[in-house]
Design a protein around this motif. Structure first.
Motif, mmCIF file in Angstrom:
data_model
loop_
_atom_site.group_PDB
_atom_site.id
_atom_site.type_symbol
_atom_site.label_atom_id
_atom_site.label_comp_id
_atom_site.label_asym_id
_atom_site.label_seq_id
_atom_site.Cartn_x
_atom_site.Cartn_y
_atom_site.Cartn_z
ATOM 1 N N VAL A 15 35.489 34.662 44.543
ATOM 2 C CA VAL A 15 36.551 35.330 43.779
ATOM 3 C C VAL A 15 37.670 35.472 44.700
ATOM 4 C CG1 VAL A 15 34.963 36.497 42.171
ATOM 5 C CG2 VAL A 15 35.578 37.789 44.444
ATOM 6 N N ALA A 16 38.734 35.415 44.249
ATOM 7 C CA ALA A 16 40.067 35.504 45.029
ATOM 8 C C ALA A 16 40.043 36.700 45.769
ATOM 9 C CB ALA A 16 41.358 35.147 43.955
ATOM 10 N N GLN A 57 36.017 44.454 32.885
ATOM 11 C CA GLN A 57 37.016 43.573 32.157
ATOM 12 C C GLN A 57 38.025 44.099 31.364
ATOM 13 O OE1 GLN A 57 34.596 39.282 31.977
ATOM 14 N NE2 GLN A 57 34.340 40.532 30.154
ATOM 15 N N SER A 58 37.665 45.171 30.889
ATOM 16 C CA SER A 58 38.553 46.008 30.041
ATOM 17 C C SER A 58 39.649 46.448 30.967
ATOM 18 C CB SER A 58 38.033 47.037 29.180
ATOM 19 O OG SER A 58 37.440 48.390 29.975
ATOM 20 N N VAL A 59 39.536 46.727 32.048
ATOM 21 C CA VAL A 59 40.675 46.990 33.069
ATOM 22 C C VAL A 59 41.282 45.942 33.701
ATOM 23 C CG1 VAL A 59 40.991 48.406 35.119
ATOM 24 C CG2 VAL A 59 39.373 49.402 33.576
ATOM 25 N N ASP A 60 40.437 45.056 34.321
ATOM 26 C CA ASP A 60 40.963 43.870 35.137
ATOM 27 C C ASP A 60 41.304 42.706 34.437
ATOM 28 O OD1 ASP A 60 41.037 45.353 37.642
ATOM 29 O OD2 ASP A 60 38.946 45.047 37.906
ATOM 30 N N GLY A 61 40.663 42.534 33.373
ATOM 31 C CA GLY A 61 40.753 41.166 32.311
ATOM 32 C C GLY A 61 39.869 40.210 32.662
ATOM 33 N N TYR A 62 38.804 40.488 33.895
ATOM 34 C CA TYR A 62 37.771 39.828 34.196
ATOM 35 C C TYR A 62 37.015 40.371 35.253
ATOM 36 C CZ TYR A 62 40.373 38.534 38.748
ATOM 37 O OH TYR A 62 41.074 38.580 39.620
ATOM 38 N N VAL A 63 35.916 39.801 35.491
ATOM 39 C CA VAL A 63 34.908 40.696 36.542
ATOM 40 C C VAL A 63 35.566 40.365 37.861
ATOM 41 C CG1 VAL A 63 32.913 40.914 37.418
ATOM 42 C CG2 VAL A 63 32.980 40.540 35.163
ATOM 43 N N HIS A 95 37.270 34.664 36.904
ATOM 44 C CA HIS A 95 38.694 34.470 37.031
ATOM 45 C C HIS A 95 39.693 35.071 35.974
ATOM 46 C CE1 HIS A 95 38.702 31.022 34.406
ATOM 47 N NE2 HIS A 95 37.345 30.886 34.487
ATOM 48 N N PRO A 96 40.899 35.124 36.302
ATOM 49 C CA PRO A 96 41.704 35.399 35.102
ATOM 50 C C PRO A 96 41.600 35.115 33.975
ATOM 51 C CG PRO A 96 43.014 35.526 37.316
ATOM 52 C CD PRO A 96 41.618 34.693 37.615
#
Length: 284
Positions: A15-16, A57-63, A95-96
């Motif tokens: 992950v980035a 995911q509901s916070v960041d948009g992805y894991v 990823h996003p």
């Protein structure tokens, strides 16, 4: 393997670095409040991992990397255990992801009814392929094996809301409308398609009040029921239609089942403190 996040030369998924930045204090505090509600639903805390990944995911948009760390800390798991689950299921993005995930079904029935053509034209229209996201961050396009709505083939889903009997033209209009910010109504379900983050929160177990909004089952799904009612057809009373107290071995088994065998409705379950796969305790 393409478009599933960054990969090292050895092929390991990473992950980035920015996804590992810690949460802001207020965001982290709310995550802990929400996570506590989720974990409380399960007799074993680790069973809450799937909804907690949706919560992240509901916070960041992805894991994210920080999301992995959060789940591991809350559930007393290793980050390897959490990552193993997050990389197994396709609903978890490493990823996003776009604001709207548009999935085009290309399984057998949808494919021959036009799904392959829809995919080809929408992919060309957006200028991208499977699991890629538009530059504006609005649409992530997916080629889906089955959207579970064969009676409406070809089917497209946007954030898992159904768009039935689609054509290349209607699907291109769908993605254009989503990108422009219009409220888009699915064929069945709520009055509009919610964002990926909003849907992720619902999948984490927090209701949005839209479960009963709109049509749940359309005419094609109900046609068999209609025919049965028109002909006054009912389900036959099979030999397993009702359980009986009469048993073959006196141990509570239906008379037509061999000793030690159970029907799907009387199989003993594990107690709350037993691990999955354990033999049920005696007398249960």
């Amino acid at each position: 393997m393409e478009h599933y996040g960054l990969q090292t030369a050895a092929g390991h998924l990473t992950v980035a670095a920015e996804s590992k930045e810690p949460y802001a204090d207020d965001v982290l505090a709310q995550l802990h409040v929400d996570a506590a509600q989720v974990v409380a639903r399960y007799p074993q805390a680790r069973s809450a991992l799937l909804p907690l990944l949706h919560l992240v995911q509901s916070v960041d948009g992805y894991v994210t990397g920080r999301g992995i760390d959060f789940c591991a800390e809350v559930l007393d798991l290793t980050t390897a255990e959490v990552s193993g689950v997050a990389t197994f299921y396709t609903q978890y993005k490493r990823h996003p992801n776009g604001e709207f995930t548009v999935g085009v079904c290309t399984n057998t029935l949808c494919a021959i009814m036009g799904g392959d053509q829809i995919w080809d034209e929408v992919s060309e229209h957006l200028g991208m392929g499977h699991d890629e996201t538009t530059a504006d961050g609005k649409i992530t396009l997916e080629r889906v094996e089955c959207n579970a709505a064969c009676d409406y083939a070809p089917v497209v889903m946007a954030n898992w809301e159904f768009f039935d009997n689609q054509t290349p033209e209607s699907t291109k209009q769908l993605v254009d409308d989503l990108r422009s910010g219009k409220d888009v109504a699915p064929t069945r379900g709520p009055a509009r398609v919610c964002s990926f983050k909003q849907v992720s929160r619902v999948l984490a177990g927090f209701h949005d009040g839209l479960a009963d909004e709109g049509v749940g089952a359309g005419p094609s799904s109900l046609e068999g029921l209609k025919v049965a009612k028109d002909h006054n057809w009912t389900a036959p009373n099979g030999k397993h239609a009702s359980r009986t107290a009469d048993t073959a071995d006196g141990a509570g088994h239906p008379a037509d089942l061999a000793p030690g065998r159970h029907s799907s409705t009387d199989t003993p379950s594990n107690a709350a403190d037993e691990q999955a796969g354990d033999k049920p305790a005696e007398g249960k």
